[in-house]
Motif scaffolding. Structure first.
Motif, short mmCIF file in Angstrom:
data_model
loop_
_atom_site.label_atom_id
_atom_site.label_comp_id
_atom_site.label_asym_id
_atom_site.label_seq_id
_atom_site.Cartn_x
_atom_site.Cartn_y
_atom_site.Cartn_z
N ALA A 62 5.63 8.26 9.49
CA ALA A 62 6.87 7.14 8.90
C ALA A 62 6.48 5.83 8.79
O ALA A 62 6.57 5.11 8.11
N ILE A 63 5.75 5.39 10.12
CA ILE A 63 5.51 4.03 10.02
C ILE A 63 4.32 3.52 9.14
O ILE A 63 4.53 2.59 8.68
N PHE A 64 3.35 4.24 9.05
CA PHE A 64 2.27 3.99 8.27
C PHE A 64 2.65 4.00 6.59
O PHE A 64 2.14 3.30 5.89
N THR A 65 3.55 5.25 6.32
CA THR A 65 3.93 5.47 4.86
C THR A 65 4.86 4.14 4.70
O THR A 65 4.84 3.25 3.58
N LEU A 66 6.00 3.76 5.20
CA LEU A 66 6.86 2.52 5.10
C LEU A 66 5.93 1.34 4.97
O LEU A 66 6.09 0.61 4.18
N LEU A 67 4.98 1.03 5.96
CA LEU A 67 4.16 -0.31 5.79
C LEU A 67 3.37 -0.04 4.43
O LEU A 67 3.01 -1.31 4.15
N ALA A 68 2.75 1.03 4.22
CA ALA A 68 1.84 1.31 3.13
C ALA A 68 2.68 0.80 1.81
O ALA A 68 2.34 0.02 0.92
N VAL A 69 4.04 1.31 1.67
CA VAL A 69 4.77 1.12 0.52
C VAL A 69 5.13 -0.49 0.47
O VAL A 69 5.27 -1.00 -0.55
N GLY A 70 5.38 -1.14 1.70
CA GLY A 70 5.61 -2.53 1.77
C GLY A 70 4.56 -3.23 1.51
O GLY A 70 4.40 -4.42 0.56
#
Length: 158
Positions: A54-62
């Motif tokens: 969840a954390i890496f996916t949200l950061l990657a999208v950002g």
């Protein structure tokens, strides 16, 4: 998988981090989460957790969104380059561990890939914009696609 193949993949996931710093650990986290990468019983087992995904996916999208902004600093400046080295090292260590290679060696190889990807990606992007006479946004989107597809291709090799 041979040791050289595992280390080549660790380098290549580092190159992905050089293109988009958070895409590489997001791809690794997803791959570990769905058991493409076997990180159980390693210090990197946390990469397969729901929280890491969840954390890496949200950061990657950002990061994909922020990269399109004119105010985003160059990836070759210290903050961006440091992030690419660190996250390339994390992703490379994870790939190496899944390939039954030394985590430390994978981190070094992934970090080197992060440096190569940062400078190579910068040169490729700026030269393509000039050569094709297209807006930077077009090449940035192409680079996003290359990073995402490359990351998924690399972690699916296990």
């Amino acid at each position: 998988m041979s040791p050289s193949q595992a280390l080549l993949l660790a380098f290549l996931i580092g190159v992905v981090a050089g293109l988009r710093s958070l895409t590489a650990p997001a791809a690794v986290a997803w791959a570990a989460h769905v058991n493409w990468l076997k990180l159980d019983n390693t210090p990197l087992s946390f990469m397969g957790s729901t929280a890491a995904v969840a954390i890496f996916t949200l950061l990657a999208v950002g990061e994909l969104v922020a990269d399109q902004l004119a105010s985003t600093p160059s990836r070759t400046k210290p903050p961006g380059l440091i992030a690419r080295v660190v996250l390339g090292g994390l992703a490379g260590a994870s790939v190496a561990a899944a390939g039954l290679q030394a985590i430390a060696l994978g981190a070094v190889v992934g970090a080197a890939g992060g440096i190569g990807g940062a400078f190579g990606g910068y040169q490729a992007r700026t030269r393509l914009v000039r050569a094709l006479k297209v807006p930077d946004f077009v090449i940035a989107c192409l680079e996003d696609a290359v990073a995402i597809a490359g990351g998924l291709l690399i972690v699916s090799r296990f």
